[in-house]
Design a protein around this motif. Structure first.
Motif, PDB file in Angstrom:
ATOM      1  N   THR A  86       0.822  -1.209   0.000  1.00  0.00           N
ATOM      2  CA  THR A  86       0.000   0.000   0.000  1.00  0.00           C
ATOM      3  C   THR A  86       0.855   1.257   0.000  1.00  0.00           C
ATOM      4  N   CYS A  87       0.214   2.367  -0.354  1.00  0.00           N
ATOM      5  CA  CYS A  87       0.848   3.680  -0.303  1.00  0.00           C
ATOM      6  C   CYS A  87      -0.254   4.712  -0.101  1.00  0.00           C
ATOM      7  N   GLY A  88       0.119   5.865   0.440  1.00  0.00           N
ATOM      8  CA  GLY A  88      -0.848   6.947   0.570  1.00  0.00           C
ATOM      9  C   GLY A  88      -1.683   6.904   1.827  1.00  0.00           C
ATOM     10  N   ILE A  89      -1.351   5.988   2.737  1.00  0.00           N
ATOM     11  CA  ILE A  89      -2.089   5.876   3.991  1.00  0.00           C
ATOM     12  C   ILE A  89      -1.103   5.483   5.081  1.00  0.00           C
ATOM     13  N   GLY A  90      -1.156   6.163   6.224  1.00  0.00           N
ATOM     14  CA  GLY A  90      -0.242   5.876   7.316  1.00  0.00           C
ATOM     15  C   GLY A  90      -0.453   4.502   7.906  1.00  0.00           C
ATOM     16  N   GLU A  91       0.615   3.947   8.492  1.00  0.00           N
ATOM     17  CA  GLU A  91       0.562   2.587   9.023  1.00  0.00           C
ATOM     18  C   GLU A  91      -0.520   2.428  10.092  1.00  0.00           C
ATOM     19  N   SER A  92      -0.611   3.386  11.027  1.00  0.00           N
ATOM     20  CA  SER A  92      -1.587   3.259  12.114  1.00  0.00           C
ATOM     21  C   SER A  92      -3.019   3.395  11.605  1.00  0.00           C
ATOM     22  N   ILE A  93      -3.219   4.314  10.663  1.00  0.00           N
ATOM     23  CA  ILE A  93      -4.558   4.484  10.073  1.00  0.00           C
ATOM     24  C   ILE A  93      -4.939   3.240   9.278  1.00  0.00           C
ATOM     25  N   LEU A  94      -3.963   2.699   8.559  1.00  0.00           N
ATOM     26  CA  LEU A  94      -4.193   1.487   7.779  1.00  0.00           C
ATOM     27  C   LEU A  94      -4.634   0.344   8.687  1.00  0.00           C
ATOM     28  N   GLU A  95      -3.947   0.174   9.806  1.00  0.00           N
ATOM     29  CA  GLU A  95      -4.300  -0.911  10.720  1.00  0.00           C
ATOM     30  C   GLU A  95      -5.724  -0.749  11.260  1.00  0.00           C
ATOM     31  N   LYS A  96      -6.078   0.467  11.643  1.00  0.00           N
ATOM     32  CA  LYS A  96      -7.434   0.718  12.140  1.00  0.00           C
ATOM     33  C   LYS A  96      -8.477   0.403  11.080  1.00  0.00           C
ATOM     34  N   ARG A  97      -8.131   0.720   9.828  1.00  0.00           N
ATOM     35  CA  ARG A  97      -9.088   0.542   8.729  1.00  0.00           C
ATOM     36  C   ARG A  97      -9.364  -0.938   8.438  1.00  0.00           C
ATOM     37  N   VAL A  98      -8.367  -1.798   8.639  1.00  0.00           N
ATOM     38  CA  VAL A  98      -8.520  -3.177   8.153  1.00  0.00           C
ATOM     39  C   VAL A  98      -8.499  -4.241   9.247  1.00  0.00           C
ATOM     40  N   LYS A  99      -8.203  -3.880  10.496  1.00  0.00           N
ATOM     41  CA  LYS A  99      -7.978  -4.917  11.503  1.00  0.00           C
ATOM     42  C   LYS A  99      -9.210  -5.790  11.768  1.00  0.00           C
ATOM     43  N   ASP A 100     -10.404  -5.264  11.523  1.00  0.00           N
ATOM     44  CA  ASP A 100     -11.611  -6.067  11.752  1.00  0.00           C
ATOM     45  C   ASP A 100     -11.771  -7.177  10.722  1.00  0.00           C
ATOM     46  N   ILE A 101     -10.972  -7.133   9.656  1.00  0.00           N
ATOM     47  CA  ILE A 101     -11.035  -8.179   8.631  1.00  0.00           C
ATOM     48  C   ILE A 101     -10.346  -9.454   9.109  1.00  0.00           C
ATOM     49  N   PHE A 102      -9.376  -9.289  10.009  1.00  0.00           N
ATOM     50  CA  PHE A 102      -8.546 -10.424  10.398  1.00  0.00           C
ATOM     51  C   PHE A 102      -9.157 -11.171  11.583  1.00  0.00           C
ATOM     52  N   THR A 103     -10.096 -12.026  11.269  1.00  0.00           N
ATOM     53  CA  THR A 103     -10.800 -12.774  12.314  1.00  0.00           C
ATOM     54  C   THR A 103     -10.515 -14.279  12.247  1.00  0.00           C
ATOM     55  N   GLU A 104      -9.855 -14.732  11.183  1.00  0.00           N
ATOM     56  CA  GLU A 104      -9.578 -16.160  11.031  1.00  0.00           C
ATOM     57  C   GLU A 104      -8.474 -16.602  11.994  1.00  0.00           C
ATOM     58  N   ASP A 105      -8.663 -17.760  12.613  1.00  0.00           N
ATOM     59  CA  ASP A 105      -7.630 -18.335  13.460  1.00  0.00           C
ATOM     60  C   ASP A 105      -6.467 -18.824  12.602  1.00  0.00           C
ATOM     61  N   ASN A 106      -5.265 -18.755  13.157  1.00  0.00           N
ATOM     62  CA  ASN A 106      -4.054 -19.309  12.530  1.00  0.00           C
ATOM     63  C   ASN A 106      -3.626 -18.593  11.246  1.00  0.00           C
ATOM     64  N   ILE A 107      -4.199 -17.418  11.002  1.00  0.00           N
ATOM     65  CA  ILE A 107      -3.693 -16.575   9.919  1.00  0.00           C
ATOM     66  C   ILE A 107      -3.144 -15.312  10.580  1.00  0.00           C
ATOM     67  N   PHE A 108      -1.837 -15.159  10.507  1.00  0.00           N
ATOM     68  CA  PHE A 108      -1.169 -14.075  11.208  1.00  0.00           C
ATOM     69  C   PHE A 108      -0.915 -12.912  10.258  1.00  0.00           C
ATOM     70  N   TYR A 109      -1.048 -11.715  10.764  1.00  0.00           N
ATOM     71  CA  TYR A 109      -0.801 -10.543   9.912  1.00  0.00           C
ATOM     72  C   TYR A 109       0.092  -9.553  10.641  1.00  0.00           C
ATOM     73  N   GLU A 110       0.836  -8.788   9.857  1.00  0.00           N
ATOM     74  CA  GLU A 110       1.683  -7.737  10.396  1.00  0.00           C
ATOM     75  C   GLU A 110       1.819  -6.636   9.356  1.00  0.00           C
ATOM     76  N   PHE A 111       2.247  -5.468   9.817  1.00  0.00           N
ATOM     77  CA  PHE A 111       2.454  -4.327   8.939  1.00  0.00           C
ATOM     78  C   PHE A 111       3.948  -4.038   8.877  1.00  0.00           C
ATOM     79  N   LEU A 112       4.480  -3.957   7.670  1.00  0.00           N
ATOM     80  CA  LEU A 112       5.909  -3.735   7.475  1.00  0.00           C
ATOM     81  C   LEU A 112       6.107  -2.512   6.586  1.00  0.00           C
ATOM     82  N   VAL A 113       6.907  -1.575   7.047  1.00  0.00           N
ATOM     83  CA  VAL A 113       7.185  -0.378   6.252  1.00  0.00           C
ATOM     84  C   VAL A 113       8.469  -0.607   5.459  1.00  0.00           C
ATOM     85  N   LYS A 114       8.344  -0.616   4.142  1.00  0.00           N
ATOM     86  CA  LYS A 114       9.474  -0.790   3.238  1.00  0.00           C
ATOM     87  C   LYS A 114       9.643   0.483   2.417  1.00  0.00           C
TER      88      LYS A 114
END
Length: 403
Positions: free
Chosen positions: A179-207
């Motif tokens: 992604t681009c054009g959106i801050g990491e913290s705002i991005l996490e707030k926007r999408v974190k409710d999507i990650f509800t599946e067990d055993n699927i891990f997610y993280e945010f990495l700034v490259k």
């Protein structure tokens, strides 16, 4: 299964060079569940390299080295491996012929030094399509050149071979949404409710090529990940610039080439100093579209090369919406990007602080001007301007064209 990475080169220990190879290696090994137990930096000293080999051999299954495969006297990795394993160095005649052909194809003066293709007796080689020295593997030790592009060319070949030899299956599935054009913290707030599946891990990495949403799970959960990715597109599509190995510049290229006649593109850069042009030129085949990159740092250059009006510069200053607009309009290709800004550390004012940039993007006759204030040191501001400029162009192209 466990592995150790040996990064060979005195320059890595004295601060003359930064290691990036181990990050790539780790990501590739992770797919097969191979855990990196140690990462060791070693000087170009055979005795020290032997000590590192001895330590690693006692603790891991696979030793991966990078660096020290070149033609100079301090390139001693293969000699160290041969000494450690009590093997002699040999030259394969087929590989010798391939090296001579490379010299000829690249118009390099024929050499009598074939050190680059020496290998411990019994070692397996992996062809180097972008450089000279092949990778070599023997007795649980594999050696690669230190150049990242050469490592990335040969490591997949080795890993395919090694996985087959050891009956390894890819256990881990990794999906990157860039992604681009959106801050990491705002991005996490926007999408974190999507990650509800067990055993699927997610993280945010700034490259340096964007902010990644990385999804990691077992390979059998791949379809679940695909459904999550679909939800991400539904929620943040405007900020997604690619997936996995894609980069914003490669996706721009797809749009340029997807039309009946390839769209032409050019750049006019002040604060970014050619960074945008460099990113575009990194894309293979871009010569069909890319016409020129102008670095117009001074006001005189902006006037002479881009027909920016002297009155505009006097009235608004070089770092302004008005000048950015005239810069991009001074380029005569189908698509264009222009940047002007204050990268610092000096030159800022209250009205125009360090980090202020104007990005102008044009597709056909349509022009968009973006004002941004980036934080960080000089080079970071330039990198962020470059990425945001390319992102802005990609979004503009996607709204206008299909691929």
């Amino acid at each position: 299964m466990k592995a150790a990475i040996l990064l060979i080169g005195t320059e890595l220990l004295n601060g003359a060079m930064i290691d990036t190879n181990s990050i790539y290696i780790a990501e590739q090994l992770n797919k097969y569940g191979i855990e990196i137990e140690y990462k060791i930096m070693v000087r170009d000293v055979i005795e020290e390299m032997e000590k590192a080999f001895a330590f690693a051999k006692k603790n891991v299954d696979l030793i991966i080295t990078t660096g020290g495969l070149g033609p100079t006297d301090d390139d001693i990795t293969k000699a160290a491996i041969a000494k450690f394993l009590k093997k002699k160095l040999v030259v394969d005649e087929k590989e010798k012929k391939e090296l001579v052909k490379k010299y000829k194809d690249r118009k390099i003066e024929k050499k009598s030094n074939f050190k680059e293709i020496e290998k411990p007796e019994g070692a397996i080689s992996f062809k180097n399509d972008v450089g000279m020295a092949p990778a070599v593997y023997i007795n649980g030790i594999v050696a690669f050149p230190g150049f990242p592009n050469e490592l990335k060319n040969m490591f997949p070949k080795f890993l395919k071979f090694y996985a087959k030899e050891n009956n390894l299956k890819s256990k881990i599935y990794i999906k990157d949404i860039i992604t681009c054009g959106i801050g990491e913290s705002i991005l996490e707030k926007r999408v974190k409710d999507i990650f509800t599946e067990d055993n699927i891990f997610y993280e945010f990495l700034v490259k340096d090529y964007g902010t990644l949403i990385r999804l990691q799970t077992k390979i059998e959960n791949k379809k679940k990940v695909e459904k999550i990715v679909e939800k991400l597109y539904n929620k943040i599509a405007d900020f997604i610039i690619g997936e996995d190995e894609e980069r914003v510049e490669t996706n721009i290229f797809k749009y340029l080439m997807a039309q009946k006649k390839p769209l032409t593109i050019s750049t006019a850069e002040s604060c970014t100093g050619g960074m945008i042009a460099s990113k575009l030129v990194d894309v293979s085949g871009i010569s069909a579209s890319f016409k020129e990159g102008i670095v117009c740092y001074s006001n005189e250059a902006k006037i002479k090369r881009l027909k920016v009006k002297k009155e505009t510069l006097l009235a608004h200053g070089a770092v302004s919406e008005e000048v950015a607009k005239e810069m991009v309009e001074g380029l005569k290709t189908d698509v264009a990007i222009a940047t002007t800004g204050i990268a610092g550390p000096g030159g800022g004012t209250i009205e125009k602080p360090v980090g202020l940039v104007y990005i102008a993007v044009r597709v056909g006759e349509s022009v968009e001007i973006i004002r941004k204030e980036f934080k960080g040191e000089r080079n970071k501001i330039r990198q962020r301007t470059t990425l945001f400029a390319l992102y802005s162009l990609l979004k503009m192209l996607s709204k206008r064209y299909d691929i």
